[in-house]
Write a protein that holds these residues in place. Structure first.
Motif, PDB file in Angstrom:
ATOM      1  N   TRP A 149      55.961 -17.485  82.393  1.00 37.17           N
ATOM      2  CA  TRP A 149      55.290 -16.455  83.185  1.00 37.17           C
ATOM      3  C   TRP A 149      55.931 -16.274  84.569  1.00 37.17           C
ATOM      4  CZ3 TRP A 149      51.785 -12.744  82.121  1.00 37.17           C
ATOM      5  CH2 TRP A 149      51.135 -12.131  83.188  1.00 37.17           C
ATOM      6  N   PRO A 150      56.165 -17.335  85.350  1.00 37.61           N
ATOM      7  CA  PRO A 150      56.659 -17.149  86.718  1.00 37.61           C
ATOM      8  C   PRO A 150      57.987 -16.413  86.809  1.00 37.61           C
ATOM      9  CG  PRO A 150      55.852 -19.387  86.409  1.00 37.61           C
ATOM     10  CD  PRO A 150      55.926 -18.756  85.051  1.00 37.61           C
ATOM     11  N   GLN A 151      58.889 -16.653  85.865  1.00 36.28           N
ATOM     12  CA  GLN A 151      60.225 -16.072  85.968  1.00 36.28           C
ATOM     13  C   GLN A 151      60.248 -14.573  85.662  1.00 36.28           C
ATOM     14  OE1 GLN A 151      61.455 -18.819  82.924  1.00 36.28           O
ATOM     15  NE2 GLN A 151      62.162 -17.175  81.578  1.00 36.28           N
ATOM     16  N   ASN A 152      59.123 -14.027  85.212  1.00 40.23           N
ATOM     17  CA  ASN A 152      59.071 -12.604  84.880  1.00 40.23           C
ATOM     18  C   ASN A 152      58.325 -11.770  85.921  1.00 40.23           C
ATOM     19  OD1 ASN A 152      60.099 -12.077  81.845  1.00 40.23           O
ATOM     20  ND2 ASN A 152      59.173 -14.105  81.975  1.00 40.23           N
ATOM     21  N   ALA A 153      58.136 -12.344  87.104  1.00 39.80           N
ATOM     22  CA  ALA A 153      57.384 -11.653  88.147  1.00 39.80           C
ATOM     23  C   ALA A 153      58.262 -10.659  88.908  1.00 39.80           C
ATOM     24  CB  ALA A 153      56.792 -12.669  89.117  1.00 39.80           C
ATOM     25  N   ILE A 154      57.658  -9.529  89.270  1.00 34.14           N
ATOM     26  CA  ILE A 154      58.260  -8.562  90.196  1.00 34.14           C
ATOM     27  C   ILE A 154      57.343  -8.500  91.412  1.00 34.14           C
ATOM     28  CG2 ILE A 154      59.108  -6.214  90.542  1.00 34.14           C
ATOM     29  CD1 ILE A 154      59.192  -5.820  87.579  1.00 34.14           C
ATOM     30  N   PRO A 155      57.575  -9.343  92.418  1.00 33.51           N
ATOM     31  CA  PRO A 155      56.685  -9.339  93.591  1.00 33.51           C
ATOM     32  C   PRO A 155      56.608  -7.953  94.217  1.00 33.51           C
ATOM     33  CG  PRO A 155      58.146 -11.241  93.634  1.00 33.51           C
ATOM     34  CD  PRO A 155      58.629 -10.353  92.528  1.00 33.51           C
ATOM     35  N   GLY A 156      55.399  -7.530  94.510  1.00 28.22           N
ATOM     36  CA  GLY A 156      55.222  -6.225  95.138  1.00 28.22           C
ATOM     37  C   GLY A 156      55.017  -5.085  94.170  1.00 28.22           C
ATOM     38  N   LEU A 157      55.042  -5.370  92.856  1.00 33.70           N
ATOM     39  CA  LEU A 157      54.782  -4.308  91.888  1.00 33.70           C
ATOM     40  C   LEU A 157      53.336  -3.856  92.029  1.00 33.70           C
ATOM     41  CD1 LEU A 157      55.749  -2.675  89.370  1.00 33.70           C
ATOM     42  CD2 LEU A 157      54.750  -4.492  87.966  1.00 33.70           C
ATOM     43  N   THR A 158      53.135  -2.586  92.305  1.00 32.47           N
ATOM     44  CA  THR A 158      51.790  -2.023  92.462  1.00 32.47           C
ATOM     45  C   THR A 158      51.475  -1.119  91.284  1.00 32.47           C
ATOM     46  OG1 THR A 158      52.586  -0.097  93.673  1.00 32.47           O
ATOM     47  CG2 THR A 158      52.057  -2.071  94.972  1.00 32.47           C
ATOM     48  N   LEU A 159      50.217  -0.720  91.190  1.00 32.42           N
ATOM     49  CA  LEU A 159      49.832   0.222  90.140  1.00 32.42           C
ATOM     50  C   LEU A 159      50.588   1.536  90.320  1.00 32.42           C
ATOM     51  CD1 LEU A 159      48.117   1.094  87.745  1.00 32.42           C
ATOM     52  CD2 LEU A 159      46.272   1.656  89.351  1.00 32.42           C
ATOM     53  N   GLU A 160      50.738   1.975  91.563  1.00 36.89           N
ATOM     54  CA  GLU A 160      51.435   3.233  91.836  1.00 36.89           C
ATOM     55  C   GLU A 160      52.897   3.158  91.406  1.00 36.89           C
ATOM     56  OE1 GLU A 160      47.780   3.019  93.978  1.00 36.89           O
ATOM     57  OE2 GLU A 160      49.481   1.619  93.960  1.00 36.89           O
ATOM     58  N   SER A 161      53.571   2.062  91.727  1.00 35.40           N
ATOM     59  CA  SER A 161      54.983   1.952  91.359  1.00 35.40           C
ATOM     60  C   SER A 161      55.150   1.801  89.855  1.00 35.40           C
ATOM     61  CB  SER A 161      55.634   0.776  92.100  1.00 35.40           C
ATOM     62  OG  SER A 161      54.999  -0.450  91.789  1.00 35.40           O
ATOM     63  N   ARG A 176      55.310   1.395  79.642  1.00 35.33           N
ATOM     64  CA  ARG A 176      56.679   1.301  79.101  1.00 35.33           C
ATOM     65  C   ARG A 176      57.602   2.085  80.028  1.00 35.33           C
ATOM     66  NH1 ARG A 176      55.780   3.146  74.197  1.00 35.33           N
ATOM     67  NH2 ARG A 176      56.475   5.278  74.636  1.00 35.33           N
ATOM     68  N   GLU A 177      58.557   1.373  80.596  1.00 38.22           N
ATOM     69  CA  GLU A 177      59.432   1.986  81.594  1.00 38.22           C
ATOM     70  C   GLU A 177      60.369   2.990  80.950  1.00 38.22           C
ATOM     71  OE1 GLU A 177      61.784   0.470  85.528  1.00 38.22           O
ATOM     72  OE2 GLU A 177      62.242  -0.584  83.656  1.00 38.22           O
ATOM     73  N   ALA A 178      60.485   4.141  81.585  1.00 38.07           N
ATOM     74  CA  ALA A 178      61.380   5.184  81.087  1.00 38.07           C
ATOM     75  C   ALA A 178      62.826   4.706  81.175  1.00 38.07           C
ATOM     76  CB  ALA A 178      61.198   6.466  81.905  1.00 38.07           C
ATOM     77  N   GLY A 179      63.566   4.921  80.114  1.00 40.27           N
ATOM     78  CA  GLY A 179      64.984   4.583  80.118  1.00 40.27           C
ATOM     79  C   GLY A 179      65.295   3.186  79.640  1.00 40.27           C
ATOM     80  N   THR A 180      64.542   2.176  80.102  1.00 38.80           N
ATOM     81  CA  THR A 180      64.849   0.785  79.747  1.00 38.80           C
ATOM     82  C   THR A 180      63.978   0.257  78.607  1.00 38.80           C
ATOM     83  OG1 THR A 180      63.233  -0.176  81.285  1.00 38.80           O
ATOM     84  CG2 THR A 180      65.425   0.343  82.162  1.00 38.80           C
ATOM     85  N   GLY A 181      62.784   0.809  78.432  1.00 40.53           N
ATOM     86  CA  GLY A 181      61.856   0.294  77.429  1.00 40.53           C
ATOM     87  C   GLY A 181      61.140  -0.969  77.860  1.00 40.53           C
ATOM     88  N   LEU A 182      61.399  -1.460  79.084  1.00 39.66           N
ATOM     89  CA  LEU A 182      60.693  -2.634  79.591  1.00 39.66           C
ATOM     90  C   LEU A 182      59.192  -2.371  79.676  1.00 39.66           C
ATOM     91  CD1 LEU A 182      62.991  -3.741  82.586  1.00 39.66           C
ATOM     92  CD2 LEU A 182      62.634  -4.990  80.450  1.00 39.66           C
ATOM     93  N   TRP A 183      58.405  -3.389  79.402  1.00 43.59           N
ATOM     94  CA  TRP A 183      56.973  -3.291  79.603  1.00 43.59           C
ATOM     95  C   TRP A 183      56.643  -3.860  80.983  1.00 43.59           C
ATOM     96  CZ3 TRP A 183      53.802  -4.741  74.602  1.00 43.59           C
ATOM     97  CH2 TRP A 183      54.165  -3.874  73.567  1.00 43.59           C
ATOM     98  N   LEU A 184      55.926  -3.107  81.782  1.00 41.57           N
ATOM     99  CA  LEU A 184      55.499  -3.548  83.098  1.00 41.57           C
ATOM    100  C   LEU A 184      53.987  -3.744  83.082  1.00 41.57           C
ATOM    101  CD1 LEU A 184      57.576  -1.120  85.383  1.00 41.57           C
ATOM    102  CD2 LEU A 184      58.246  -3.342  84.428  1.00 41.57           C
ATOM    103  N   ALA A 185      53.517  -4.834  83.690  1.00 44.49           N
ATOM    104  CA  ALA A 185      52.087  -5.163  83.666  1.00 44.49           C
ATOM    105  C   ALA A 185      51.564  -5.367  85.088  1.00 44.49           C
ATOM    106  CB  ALA A 185      51.841  -6.419  82.834  1.00 44.49           C
ATOM    107  N   TRP A 186      50.364  -4.876  85.304  1.00 41.20           N
ATOM    108  CA  TRP A 186      49.672  -5.024  86.595  1.00 41.20           C
ATOM    109  C   TRP A 186      48.215  -5.345  86.325  1.00 41.20           C
ATOM    110  CZ3 TRP A 186      45.500  -2.350  88.681  1.00 41.20           C
ATOM    111  CH2 TRP A 186      45.262  -2.522  90.062  1.00 41.20           C
ATOM    112  N   GLY A 187      47.636  -6.238  87.112  1.00 37.99           N
ATOM    113  CA  GLY A 187      46.251  -6.637  86.866  1.00 37.99           C
ATOM    114  C   GLY A 187      45.404  -6.657  88.119  1.00 37.99           C
ATOM    115  N   HIS A 188      44.115  -6.519  87.925  1.00 39.35           N
ATOM    116  CA  HIS A 188      43.143  -6.608  89.019  1.00 39.35           C
ATOM    117  C   HIS A 188      41.854  -7.183  88.448  1.00 39.35           C
ATOM    118  CE1 HIS A 188      41.998  -5.556  93.141  1.00 39.35           C
ATOM    119  NE2 HIS A 188      40.784  -5.332  92.658  1.00 39.35           N
ATOM    120  N   ALA A 189      41.047  -7.767  89.325  1.00 37.64           N
ATOM    121  CA  ALA A 189      39.786  -8.374  88.881  1.00 37.64           C
ATOM    122  C   ALA A 189      38.660  -7.981  89.826  1.00 37.64           C
ATOM    123  CB  ALA A 189      39.914  -9.895  88.809  1.00 37.64           C
TER     124      ALA A 189
END
Length: 577
Positions: free
Chosen positions: A337-349, A377-390
């Protein structure tokens, strides 16, 4: 005078066994006077010498202790009586003499104090810890005839009184509820990590240290090991502040932290598991703690054949900060889990980068967490990006006191929202879901995944916000999709693991989600991998389940509603007949 308490080269110093105190004592004479008193105190839990006396602190302590004592007492200006460095923290591994050091420092302060009727306070989190501090201090007094004449030990009150100045050193347990009204000039807080688990600790410490405002000669000192859970509450905030001062991020020459912790490179290399490196956070290695003892305890913790887990051993004996829990039954995704983090990724981004996005939601009763996860699903790369809130209702802080400091910390980070009522909570959950829908990135159907047993008010809030629940009876699909839990999430669990392992699922890296992931317990039933809430105990995983619900929808390969209806005139001109 100019000095700095920043020690930006601490990683090199700690690996080379050098001092972590960046400046000499500000007033050398005051430091020498204090060291003379401190070194003369006798340690009564060691064998007596041939002359009938006990070994002294000067004989049994390491140089780092003397440097620390000199820094504390050498910071008092002898002309004005004002202490120029007044806040201190010592973070050190277990068995390095914390209670002995605490007793010695506070007895030295009691003896050298010049203010009549002054109050000195050792604040412990529990009665047991208070006893651990009072015992050595009382023993030091009784072992020395001169001290016994100067100081009076009042056993039943855990108090030591100076017969001349009438100043009193009191050892108080925080759970005794007698902190209010204290006007202490000198305050030592034992085992700050345990205070971090108390939601009322911030106010308690503020009350205990309030007297320093009118007593400029005083100091506050925090002594602790690392927590056996991710740092929380007042421990987390104090540790972060002293780290920033040490690293030069915050300029505060009135604060000094001596933090025996691991440099990042050694953490990454898991160097703390090598006995040759135990000295890094055990400066008393070879005196109060032995390599063979730590080696044996580590082996027992690794095999589960001891009285403490590997997590507890690492936190207590090696001072390793616990970020992800190291349990045997942990979910496999924890390790990557830790190695897949994008610090600063927001819902807007996330929404800006993705061609399609879905929402997963999970929650329960009034004292439970509500989690929302967005996977795109990111356009062009197909990467899945995840964001969470509680979200949590305020009543959860009272009913779940064990994790209340953790929740308050996540709220301060902006990853959790505390709500006064359940209505406010579900409306906020619906509003964020609307934000994803209105971005045009949500599928026309199957865009919101919920536990099949989701509570009615949440469904009502979503429907009121314009979401289509579909029709189960006719099989008509809607935007809201019931997701079967338990074994029904098996594919989502495996998909998440797979994509994390290949670096194809990236997330926001929030401390809140890391905590939830670390709480996940995995059980295999047949061919189904279950992440069971019941096995997580006090640790909550609702935001992680919300993420799995979203992953379940993404497995279907959804297309954004805005892209599903494409006019033929987008690729050719009008046809005129």
């Amino acid at each position: 005078m100019k000095w700095t308490t920043a020690c930006p080269d601490w990683e090199l110093r700690i690996a080379s066994r050098e001092s972590l105190i960046p400046c000499p004592p500000l007033f050398a004479v005051k430091a020498e006077d204090a060291l003379g008193v401190f070194k003369s105190l006798q340690v009564v839990d060691l064998p007596q010498k041939k002359n009938g006396t006990f070994p002294t602190l000067g004989e049994v302590c390491d140089d780092f202790v003397f440097e620390f004592v000199a820094a504390i007492f050498g910071a008092e200006d002898p002309e004005s009586g004002r202490r120029l460095i007044s806040q201190f923290m010592l973070l050190i591994s277990k068995k390095n003499g914390k209670s002995m050091i605490a007793a010695g420092i506070m007895l030295t302060a009691l003896i050298l104090n010049w203010r009549h009727h002054a109050e000195l306070l050792i604040l412990a989190p529990t009665i047991e810890v208070a006893g651990n501090s009072f015992g050595p201090a009382a023993g030091m007094v009784r072992a020395d005839p001169e001290l016994s004449e100067l100081l009076h030990v009042i056993e039943h009150q855990r108090t030591i009184k100076h017969r001349v100045t009438c100043a009193e050193l009191k050892i108080i347990a925080a759970d005794s509820g007698v902190v209010s009204g204290k006007k202490a000039a000198f305050v030592l807080v034992e085992e700050l990590w345990l205070f971090g688990k108390n939601p009322k600790a911030e106010a308690m410490l503020s009350e205990a240290t309030g007297g320093l405002a009118t007593r400029p000669e005083g100091f506050e000192l925090y002594i602790s090991t690392h927590s056996d859970e991710p740092p929380a509450g007042v421990f987390k905030s104090k540790l972060a502040y002293f780290r920033d001062v040490r690293d030069g991020v915050i300029e505060d020459p009135a604060s000094l932290g001596v933090l025996y912790e691991w440099p990042e490179a050694l953490i990454e290399a898991e160097a703390y598991l090598e006995p040759d490196n135990f000295y890094v956070t055990n400066p008393s290695l070879g005196r109060s703690v032995q390599v063979d003892f730590l080696t044996r305890k580590l082996a027992m913790a690794q095999t589960g054949d001891g009285d403490e887990s590997l997590q507890v051993f690492l936190a207590k004996h090696l001072n390793v900060e616990i970020g992800m829990r190291l349990r045997r039954d942990r979910w496999a995704g924890v390790d990557i889990w830790p190695q897949n983090a994008i610090p600063g990724l927001t819902l807007e981004s996330l929404l800006a980068r993705c061609e399609v996005a879905v929402v997963g939601i999970d929650g329960g009763g009034r004292d439970d967490l509500f989690g929302l996860g967005v996977v795109g699903r990111e356009a062009g790369t197909g990467l899945w990006l995840a964001w969470g809130h509680a979200w949590a209702q305020l009543c959860a802080l009272e009913r779940r006191k064990a994790i209340a400091p953790m929740l308050q910390g996540f709220a301060s980070d902006g990853n959790l929202t505390l709500c006064a009522t359940g209505t406010e909570l579900v409306e906020q959950v619906a509003a964020l879901t609307v934000k994803v829908r209105d971005s045009g990135k949500m599928p026309a159907s199957g865009g919101v995944g919920l536990d099949m047993a989701s509570i009615g008010p949440l469904i009502d809030a979503l429907v009121a916000a314009g979401f289509d629940p579909g029709d189960v009876a006719t099989g008509r699909a809607g935007q809201i999709v019931p997701v079967r839990q338990g074994w029904g999430l098996t594919s989502a669990v495996y998909t998440t693991e797979f994509k994390l392992g290949d670096g194809m699922l990236l997330h926001d890296g929030s401390a809140m989600m890391s905590w939830c992931v670390s709480n996940a317990r995995a059980t295999l039933k047949g061919s189904n991998m279950l992440i069971d809430k019941g096995l997580s105990g006090a640790g909550k995983i609702d935001p992680l389940i919300a993420l799995f619900n979203a992953v379940k929808l993404m497995e279907a390969g959804p297309v954004a509603a805005a892209a599903q209806i494409v006019s033929p005139y987008a690729s050719r001109g009008l046809v005129v007949i």
